[in-house]
Design a protein around this motif. Structure first.
Motif, PDB file in Angstrom:
ATOM      1  N   LYS A  20     -20.934  -1.956   0.621  1.00  0.00           N
ATOM      2  CA  LYS A  20     -21.193  -1.923  -0.821  1.00  0.00           C
ATOM      3  C   LYS A  20     -21.815  -0.595  -1.247  1.00  0.00           C
ATOM      4  O   LYS A  20     -21.474  -0.047  -2.294  1.00  0.00           O
ATOM      5  CB  LYS A  20     -22.107  -3.081  -1.223  1.00  0.00           C
ATOM      6  CG  LYS A  20     -21.408  -4.412  -1.223  1.00  0.00           C
ATOM      7  CD  LYS A  20     -22.376  -5.524  -1.594  1.00  0.00           C
ATOM      8  CE  LYS A  20     -21.692  -6.875  -1.557  1.00  0.00           C
ATOM      9  NZ  LYS A  20     -22.647  -7.959  -1.861  1.00  0.00           N
ATOM     10  N   ILE A  21     -22.726  -0.073  -0.431  1.00  0.00           N
ATOM     11  CA  ILE A  21     -23.353   1.209  -0.763  1.00  0.00           C
ATOM     12  C   ILE A  21     -22.321   2.335  -0.685  1.00  0.00           C
ATOM     13  O   ILE A  21     -22.228   3.171  -1.594  1.00  0.00           O
ATOM     14  CB  ILE A  21     -24.548   1.491   0.165  1.00  0.00           C
ATOM     15  CG1 ILE A  21     -25.657   0.456  -0.081  1.00  0.00           C
ATOM     16  CG2 ILE A  21     -25.080   2.907  -0.054  1.00  0.00           C
ATOM     17  CD1 ILE A  21     -26.753   0.471   0.968  1.00  0.00           C
ATOM     18  N   GLU A  22     -21.536   2.352   0.381  1.00  0.00           N
ATOM     19  CA  GLU A  22     -20.544   3.421   0.553  1.00  0.00           C
ATOM     20  C   GLU A  22     -19.482   3.417  -0.533  1.00  0.00           C
ATOM     21  O   GLU A  22     -18.961   4.461  -0.881  1.00  0.00           O
ATOM     22  CB  GLU A  22     -19.876   3.317   1.926  1.00  0.00           C
ATOM     23  CG  GLU A  22     -20.737   3.799   3.067  1.00  0.00           C
ATOM     24  CD  GLU A  22     -19.987   3.869   4.372  1.00  0.00           C
ATOM     25  OE1 GLU A  22     -18.780   3.515   4.430  1.00  0.00           O
ATOM     26  OE2 GLU A  22     -20.602   4.281   5.379  1.00  0.00           O
ATOM     27  N   THR A  23     -19.140   2.251  -1.040  1.00  0.00           N
ATOM     28  CA  THR A  23     -18.090   2.175  -2.052  1.00  0.00           C
ATOM     29  C   THR A  23     -18.630   2.254  -3.480  1.00  0.00           C
ATOM     30  O   THR A  23     -17.860   2.240  -4.435  1.00  0.00           O
ATOM     31  CB  THR A  23     -17.278   0.870  -1.909  1.00  0.00           C
ATOM     32  OG1 THR A  23     -18.157  -0.240  -2.083  1.00  0.00           O
ATOM     33  CG2 THR A  23     -16.577   0.799  -0.565  1.00  0.00           C
ATOM     34  N   GLY A  24     -19.959   2.334  -3.621  1.00  0.00           N
ATOM     35  CA  GLY A  24     -20.542   2.419  -4.951  1.00  0.00           C
ATOM     36  C   GLY A  24     -20.738   1.084  -5.628  1.00  0.00           C
ATOM     37  O   GLY A  24     -21.171   1.034  -6.777  1.00  0.00           O
ATOM     38  N   ARG A  25     -20.430  -0.008  -4.950  1.00  0.00           N
ATOM     39  CA  ARG A  25     -20.628  -1.334  -5.546  1.00  0.00           C
ATOM     40  C   ARG A  25     -22.097  -1.728  -5.568  1.00  0.00           C
ATOM     41  O   ARG A  25     -22.473  -2.653  -6.278  1.00  0.00           O
ATOM     42  CB  ARG A  25     -19.809  -2.386  -4.794  1.00  0.00           C
ATOM     43  CG  ARG A  25     -18.321  -2.237  -5.070  1.00  0.00           C
ATOM     44  CD  ARG A  25     -17.431  -3.329  -4.485  1.00  0.00           C
ATOM     45  NE  ARG A  25     -18.065  -4.488  -3.945  1.00  0.00           N
ATOM     46  CZ  ARG A  25     -17.904  -4.931  -2.683  1.00  0.00           C
ATOM     47  NH1 ARG A  25     -17.135  -4.260  -1.845  1.00  0.00           N
ATOM     48  NH2 ARG A  25     -18.502  -6.016  -2.266  1.00  0.00           N
ATOM     49  N   ALA A  26     -22.929  -1.032  -4.800  1.00  0.00           N
ATOM     50  CA  ALA A  26     -24.387  -1.207  -4.819  1.00  0.00           C
ATOM     51  C   ALA A  26     -24.978   0.180  -5.071  1.00  0.00           C
ATOM     52  O   ALA A  26     -25.467   0.835  -4.164  1.00  0.00           O
ATOM     53  CB  ALA A  26     -24.881  -1.786  -3.506  1.00  0.00           C
ATOM     54  N   PRO A  27     -24.905   0.651  -6.321  1.00  0.00           N
ATOM     55  CA  PRO A  27     -25.271   2.032  -6.614  1.00  0.00           C
ATOM     56  C   PRO A  27     -26.772   2.329  -6.592  1.00  0.00           C
ATOM     57  O   PRO A  27     -27.161   3.491  -6.612  1.00  0.00           O
ATOM     58  CB  PRO A  27     -24.697   2.263  -8.010  1.00  0.00           C
ATOM     59  CG  PRO A  27     -24.642   0.917  -8.617  1.00  0.00           C
ATOM     60  CD  PRO A  27     -24.393  -0.042  -7.484  1.00  0.00           C
ATOM     61  N   THR A  28     -27.608   1.295  -6.547  1.00  0.00           N
ATOM     62  CA  THR A  28     -29.047   1.534  -6.540  1.00  0.00           C
ATOM     63  C   THR A  28     -29.712   0.767  -5.397  1.00  0.00           C
ATOM     64  O   THR A  28     -30.513  -0.133  -5.624  1.00  0.00           O
ATOM     65  CB  THR A  28     -29.683   1.127  -7.889  1.00  0.00           C
ATOM     66  OG1 THR A  28     -29.388  -0.253  -8.138  1.00  0.00           O
ATOM     67  CG2 THR A  28     -29.166   1.973  -9.033  1.00  0.00           C
ATOM     68  N   PRO A  29     -29.395   1.131  -4.156  1.00  0.00           N
ATOM     69  CA  PRO A  29     -30.006   0.429  -3.028  1.00  0.00           C
ATOM     70  C   PRO A  29     -31.505   0.701  -2.960  1.00  0.00           C
ATOM     71  O   PRO A  29     -31.989   1.707  -3.487  1.00  0.00           O
ATOM     72  CB  PRO A  29     -29.285   1.009  -1.807  1.00  0.00           C
ATOM     73  CG  PRO A  29     -28.792   2.336  -2.247  1.00  0.00           C
ATOM     74  CD  PRO A  29     -28.518   2.202  -3.715  1.00  0.00           C
ATOM     75  N   ALA A  30     -32.225  -0.197  -2.325  1.00  0.00           N
ATOM     76  CA  ALA A  30     -33.668  -0.050  -2.177  1.00  0.00           C
ATOM     77  C   ALA A  30     -34.012   1.217  -1.394  1.00  0.00           C
ATOM     78  O   ALA A  30     -33.251   1.649  -0.515  1.00  0.00           O
ATOM     79  CB  ALA A  30     -34.238  -1.274  -1.462  1.00  0.00           C
TER      80      ALA A  30
END
Length: 85
Positions: free
Chosen positions: A46-56
């Motif tokens: 999700k982080i790599e694909t931008g689906r989780a653009p604001t990870p902790a």
């Protein structure tokens, strides 16, 4: 809890972070890196694909450590781009 929608700049910053992490991962598997960072492969995906653009912060710090990236590198790469004059 209702989350405030992300701005286009925040989404772009998340996409830049994802591209940087993917490039730093190189040929190593997503599972290998995620496990070493204490994350699930799905979270890393999700982080790599931008689906989780604001990870902790601690998630990003763990990935940076595993990928041997400095936090300064991450900040420089993901900082907002200057507005056109």
């Amino acid at each position: 809890m209702v989350r405030t929608p992300l701005t286009p700049e925040e989404r772009e910053r998340g996409e830049r972070l994802g591209r940087l992490l993917r490039a730093a991962r190189g040929p190593r598997s997503m599972l290998e890196i995620a496990t070493a960072a204490g994350l699930s492969a799905e979270t890393l995906r999700k982080i790599e694909t931008g689906r989780a653009p604001t990870p902790a912060f601690f998630t990003v710090a763990a990935l940076a450590g595993v990928l041997e990236l400095s936090m300064d590198e991450l900040v420089a790469h993901c900082a907002p781009e200057p507005a056109a004059a």
